[in-house]
Design an enzyme around this catalytic site. Structure first.
Site: not given
Ligand code: NAD
Ligand code: LMR
Length: 332
Positions: A160, A188
């Site tokens: 990410d 996440h």
């Protein structure tokens, strides 16, 4: 004098991330170009033949740093003596599924593999959980391997983080390597908060804040955030499979920086056991900005959190607390 080989476990090694990851490790991308490695690859019996095929390819690739390969469906054999464990094994999310849907399948795997690691891994083994729900799988692994220090158990949010760097670099048409210090906070998942408030870009006239260069707060507070949050789903939609090469590359970045250290003045995002820093919930695996030195991570302290960010940090924290409860209910 030649370095002793480091034993690296990859679970789910016959899967698609595994297939991208093991050659990177064998080439020195994870631990350095002068660090020999022995790969331990674990998968489940239905994947045993495919796993053996991966082993054959590793032999055929004649990687100079690769000093041995263990390919097995036995968790004890796989975990024995490993110094680094990259936990990729599990069931991936398919189109239309939320991470919560994969929870019940995956947390029970992490409970049982916790015991194998606790009993058989090398002391001070560093663990990175990639399989989703990554934060909560890592938490379950931590809870069921109480003798492994909590600081040794982490989850992957570097993908990410890298996605956020990539979006900024595309927006500003600058080299991705000139962008730094974005932050992924929390889970996440689609509640993660990609934060650019402290991020900078190196320009010919010095380091400049991303906000000053982008000059488009509406994009930074809107589309940028949702693009990063939804990138995993966008890749699943496009490939009909979840991200693999970028996930494997991010796993190498995570371990490399953890073991070899982050560059001066740079932080990265890691899912780590929360001590309640930044008023995040304690006792969950939460992604924070961290620096690494001598094989240890430290949460970067003292960053200003504005009201907009505060709400987003809280929202993803609430989701992690709920996931923790859900995980325990799946195990009972
Ligand atoms: P995949 O289905 O291609 O591979 C998973 C492998 O795990 C398979 O070979 C399967 O046989 C194996 N496996 C299943 N149960 C196992 C067990 N008990 N022990 C060992 N191996 C087992 O999936 P993939 O695309 O490689 O993704 C793996 C995981 O990583 C998924 O959970 C996915 O959602 C997750 N993921 C996380 C991130 C991240 O940034 N954290 C990014 C991408 C994917
Ligand atoms: C990703 O971020 O690409 C993976 O976690 C896959 C997913 O389920 O989103």
């Amino acid at each position: 004098m030649a370095k002793q080989p480091v034993r690296v476990l990859v679970t789910g090694a016959a899967g698609q991330i595994g297939y991208a990851l093991v050659p990177m490790i064998a080439r020195g991308v994870m631990l350095g170009a002068d660090q020999p490695v022995i790969l331990h690859m674990l998968d489940i019996p239905p994947a045993a033949e495919a796993l053996n095929g991966v082993k054959m390819e590793l032999v055929d690739a004649a990687f100079p740093l690769l000093k041995g390969v263990v390919a097995t469906t036995d968790a004890v054999e796989a975990c024995t003596g490993v110094n680094v464990a990259v936990m990729v094994g599990g069931f991936p999310r398919k189109e239309g599924m939320e991470r919560k849907d994969v929870m019940s399948k995956n947390v029970s795997i992490y409970k049982s593999q916790a015991s194998a690691l606790e009993l058989h891994a090398a002391p001070n083994c560093k663990v990175l959980v990639v399989a989703n729900p990554a934060n909560t799988n890592a938490l379950i692994l931590k809870e069921f391997a109480p003798s492994i220090p909590a600081k040794n158990i982490t989850c992957l949010t570097r993908l990410d983080h890298n996605r956020a760097l990539g979006q900024i670099s595309e927006k500003l048409n600058v080299q991705v390597s000139d962008v730094k210090n974005v932050i992924i906070w929390g889970n996440h998942s689609s509640t993660q908060y990609p934060d650019v408030n402290h991020a900078t870009v190196m320009t010919p006239s010095g380091e400049k804040p991303v906000r000053e260069l982008v000059k488009d707060d509406a994009w930074l507070n809107g589309e940028f955030i949702t693009t990063v949050q939804q990138r995993g789903a966008a890749i699943i939609k496009a490939r009909k499979l979840s991200s693999a090469l970028s996930a494997a590359s991010a796993a190498c970045d995570h371990i490399r920086d953890w073991v070899l250290g982050t560059p001066e003045g740079t932080w990265v995002s890691m899912g780590v056991y929360s001590d309640g820093s930044y008023n995040a919930p304690a006792g969950v695996i939460y992604s924070f900005p961290v620096t690494c030195k001598n094989g240890e991570w430290t949460i970067v302290q003292g960053l200003a959190i504005d009201e907009f960010s505060r709400k987003k940090l809280d929202l993803t924290g609430v989701e992690l607390t709920e996931e923790k409860e859900l995980a325990y209910s799946c195990l009972s």
